[in-house]
Scaffold this motif. Structure first.
Motif, PDB file in Angstrom:
ATOM      1  N   GLY A 119       0.924  -0.805   0.086  1.00  0.00           N
ATOM      2  CA  GLY A 119       0.012  -0.459  -0.030  1.00  0.00           C
ATOM      3  C   GLY A 119       1.004   1.165   0.109  1.00  0.00           C
ATOM      4  N   ASP A 120       1.979   0.953   0.688  1.00  0.00           N
ATOM      5  CA  ASP A 120       3.288   2.712   0.474  1.00  0.00           C
ATOM      6  C   ASP A 120       3.228   2.749  -1.049  1.00  0.00           C
ATOM      7  OD1 ASP A 120       3.127   2.380   2.802  1.00  0.00           O
ATOM      8  OD2 ASP A 120       5.045   1.110   3.759  1.00  0.00           O
ATOM      9  N   LEU A 121       3.818   3.751  -1.161  1.00  0.00           N
ATOM     10  CA  LEU A 121       3.898   4.708  -2.475  1.00  0.00           C
ATOM     11  C   LEU A 121       5.222   4.703  -3.009  1.00  0.00           C
ATOM     12  CD1 LEU A 121       0.932   6.669  -2.880  1.00  0.00           C
ATOM     13  CD2 LEU A 121       0.948   5.077  -3.309  1.00  0.00           C
ATOM     14  N   ILE A 122       5.968   3.998  -3.932  1.00  0.00           N
ATOM     15  CA  ILE A 122       7.186   4.186  -4.084  1.00  0.00           C
ATOM     16  C   ILE A 122       7.376   5.726  -5.158  1.00  0.00           C
ATOM     17  CG2 ILE A 122       9.814   2.898  -4.753  1.00  0.00           C
ATOM     18  CD1 ILE A 122       8.269   1.847  -2.666  1.00  0.00           C
ATOM     19  N   ILE A 123       8.362   6.952  -4.760  1.00  0.00           N
ATOM     20  CA  ILE A 123       8.949   7.405  -5.711  1.00  0.00           C
ATOM     21  C   ILE A 123       9.649   7.407  -6.826  1.00  0.00           C
ATOM     22  CG2 ILE A 123       8.737  10.258  -5.631  1.00  0.00           C
ATOM     23  CD1 ILE A 123       6.046   9.195  -4.777  1.00  0.00           C
ATOM     24  N   TYR A 124       9.620   7.994  -7.560  1.00  0.00           N
ATOM     25  CA  TYR A 124      10.659   7.111  -8.868  1.00  0.00           C
ATOM     26  C   TYR A 124      11.786   9.070  -9.029  1.00  0.00           C
ATOM     27  CZ  TYR A 124       8.972   2.398  -8.872  1.00  0.00           C
ATOM     28  OH  TYR A 124       9.528   1.436  -7.948  1.00  0.00           O
ATOM     29  N   TYR A 125      12.747   9.092  -9.391  1.00  0.00           N
ATOM     30  CA  TYR A 125      13.572   9.998 -10.205  1.00  0.00           C
ATOM     31  C   TYR A 125      14.034  11.042  -9.341  1.00  0.00           C
ATOM     32  CZ  TYR A 125      12.526   7.132 -14.018  1.00  0.00           C
ATOM     33  OH  TYR A 125      11.567   5.985 -14.953  1.00  0.00           O
ATOM     34  N   ARG A 126      15.059  11.345  -9.232  1.00  0.00           N
ATOM     35  CA  ARG A 126      14.480  12.994  -7.995  1.00  0.00           C
ATOM     36  C   ARG A 126      14.217  14.150  -8.320  1.00  0.00           C
ATOM     37  NH1 ARG A 126      19.839  15.636 -10.001  1.00  0.00           N
ATOM     38  NH2 ARG A 126      18.811  16.413 -11.615  1.00  0.00           N
ATOM     39  N   GLU A 127      13.361  14.379  -9.311  1.00  0.00           N
ATOM     40  CA  GLU A 127      12.318  14.587  -9.200  1.00  0.00           C
ATOM     41  C   GLU A 127      10.715  14.464  -8.983  1.00  0.00           C
ATOM     42  OE1 GLU A 127      14.001  14.095 -12.284  1.00  0.00           O
ATOM     43  OE2 GLU A 127      15.801  15.590 -12.756  1.00  0.00           O
ATOM     44  N   ALA A 128      10.712  13.645  -8.998  1.00  0.00           N
ATOM     45  CA  ALA A 128       9.628  12.595  -8.189  1.00  0.00           C
ATOM     46  C   ALA A 128       8.083  12.796  -9.131  1.00  0.00           C
ATOM     47  CB  ALA A 128       8.596  14.006  -6.961  1.00  0.00           C
ATOM     48  N   THR A 129       8.940  12.083 -10.604  1.00  0.00           N
ATOM     49  CA  THR A 129       7.869  12.024 -11.679  1.00  0.00           C
ATOM     50  C   THR A 129       7.427  10.658 -12.184  1.00  0.00           C
ATOM     51  OG1 THR A 129      10.370  11.331 -12.994  1.00  0.00           O
ATOM     52  CG2 THR A 129       9.242  14.041 -12.431  1.00  0.00           C
ATOM     53  N   HIS A 130       7.675   9.845 -11.139  1.00  0.00           N
ATOM     54  CA  HIS A 130       7.032   8.365 -11.244  1.00  0.00           C
ATOM     55  C   HIS A 130       6.307   8.588 -10.252  1.00  0.00           C
ATOM     56  CE1 HIS A 130       5.490   5.444 -13.423  1.00  0.00           C
ATOM     57  NE2 HIS A 130       5.960   4.199 -12.774  1.00  0.00           N
ATOM     58  N   VAL A 131       5.095   6.951  -9.765  1.00  0.00           N
ATOM     59  CA  VAL A 131       4.956   6.627  -8.858  1.00  0.00           C
ATOM     60  C   VAL A 131       4.171   5.340  -8.306  1.00  0.00           C
ATOM     61  CG1 VAL A 131       2.887   7.989  -8.325  1.00  0.00           C
ATOM     62  CG2 VAL A 131       3.195   7.153  -6.382  1.00  0.00           C
ATOM     63  N   ALA A 132       4.458   4.249  -7.955  1.00  0.00           N
ATOM     64  CA  ALA A 132       4.288   3.209  -8.273  1.00  0.00           C
ATOM     65  C   ALA A 132       2.935   2.384  -6.713  1.00  0.00           C
ATOM     66  CB  ALA A 132       5.036   2.369  -8.480  1.00  0.00           C
ATOM     67  N   ILE A 133       2.751   1.574  -6.809  1.00  0.00           N
ATOM     68  CA  ILE A 133       1.501   1.982  -4.989  1.00  0.00           C
ATOM     69  C   ILE A 133       2.809   0.065  -4.817  1.00  0.00           C
ATOM     70  CG2 ILE A 133       0.091   0.203  -6.362  1.00  0.00           C
ATOM     71  CD1 ILE A 133      -1.468   1.093  -3.988  1.00  0.00           C
ATOM     72  N   TYR A 134       3.132   0.197  -3.697  1.00  0.00           N
ATOM     73  CA  TYR A 134       4.339  -0.974  -3.733  1.00  0.00           C
ATOM     74  C   TYR A 134       3.110  -2.656  -2.671  1.00  0.00           C
ATOM     75  CZ  TYR A 134       7.347  -4.483  -1.350  1.00  0.00           C
ATOM     76  OH  TYR A 134       7.726  -5.542  -0.466  1.00  0.00           O
ATOM     77  N   VAL A 135       3.293  -4.212  -3.491  1.00  0.00           N
ATOM     78  CA  VAL A 135       2.318  -4.885  -3.528  1.00  0.00           C
ATOM     79  C   VAL A 135       2.975  -5.790  -2.878  1.00  0.00           C
ATOM     80  CG1 VAL A 135       0.777  -3.991  -5.118  1.00  0.00           C
ATOM     81  CG2 VAL A 135       2.808  -5.996  -5.590  1.00  0.00           C
ATOM     82  N   GLY A 136       4.199  -5.668  -2.175  1.00  0.00           N
ATOM     83  CA  GLY A 136       5.039  -6.824  -1.611  1.00  0.00           C
ATOM     84  C   GLY A 136       5.938  -7.327  -2.132  1.00  0.00           C
ATOM     85  N   ASP A 137       6.983  -8.517  -1.571  1.00  0.00           N
ATOM     86  CA  ASP A 137       7.326  -9.128  -2.357  1.00  0.00           C
ATOM     87  C   ASP A 137       7.969  -8.481  -2.821  1.00  0.00           C
ATOM     88  OD1 ASP A 137       6.929 -11.512  -0.420  1.00  0.00           O
ATOM     89  OD2 ASP A 137       5.042 -11.420  -1.865  1.00  0.00           O
TER      90      ASP A 137
END
Length: 179
Positions: free
Chosen positions: A107-125
């Protein structure tokens, strides 16, 4: 000029090798805390919703239900769980509670790139669900498929479940694969 089938295969294999190497480095550097950490009840709902979106097309600015961009998917998933969050990945990074990567839970969100231009939802494993780019579909990927900036938790005051409930596990196992 386009690639031949053999060249395309070589590029795909190289991309996969690079993703695998990033994932190994990431997991080595950010070992999760001992024991399996389940999602909160709200996180479980957000993850279940994200699994239901697998295979839907990426469309820039889309917030569902037929298509999504990356932050449209995460904001819609958390809204469906009952937690409204900012619409864009940059605002999610700025306004949600940042957490150490070693404390991730589904459920936590993973933020990508220095500019925070991409996001994904962590589902485990070590996996995330995200809407990657135009021409692609909502998909399940290794967490470290690209450069990770950090992680945020939309529901920091909620306690994790000891284990994901059977409903979440069933959703994950029966989800559609990307088209």
């Amino acid at each position: 000029m386009s690639l031949t089938a053999a060249q395309d295969k070589q590029v795909s294999e190289l991309e996969q090798e690079q993703t695998d190497a990033r994932q190994r480095r990431f997991l080595t550097a950010h070992q999760p805390a001992p024991g399996r950490r389940g999602p909160s009840r709200l996180g479980e709902r957000a993850v279940a919703f994200a699994y239901q979106q697998l295979g839907k097309p990426y469309v820039w600015g889309a917030q569902g239900p037929a298509s999504y961009d990356c932050s449209g998917l995460t904001s819609r998933a958390w809204s469906r769980a009952g937690v409204p969050i900012p619409r864009t990945s940059q605002e999610q990074w700025k306004k949600l509670a940042r957490i150490p990567l070693g404390t991730l839970r589904p459920g936590d969100l993973i933020i990508y790139y220095r500019e925070a231009t991409h996001v994904a939802i962590y589902v485990g494993d070590g996996q995330v669900i995200h809407a990657p780019r135009p021409g692609a579909f909502v998909m399940l990927s290794p967490l470290a498929f690209e450069r990770v900036l950090g992680a945020v938790r939309p529901d920091p005051g909620h306690q994790p479940l000891r284990e994901p409930t059977p409903a979440l596990a069933d959703t994950a196992n029966s989800s559609a694969s990307p088209a």
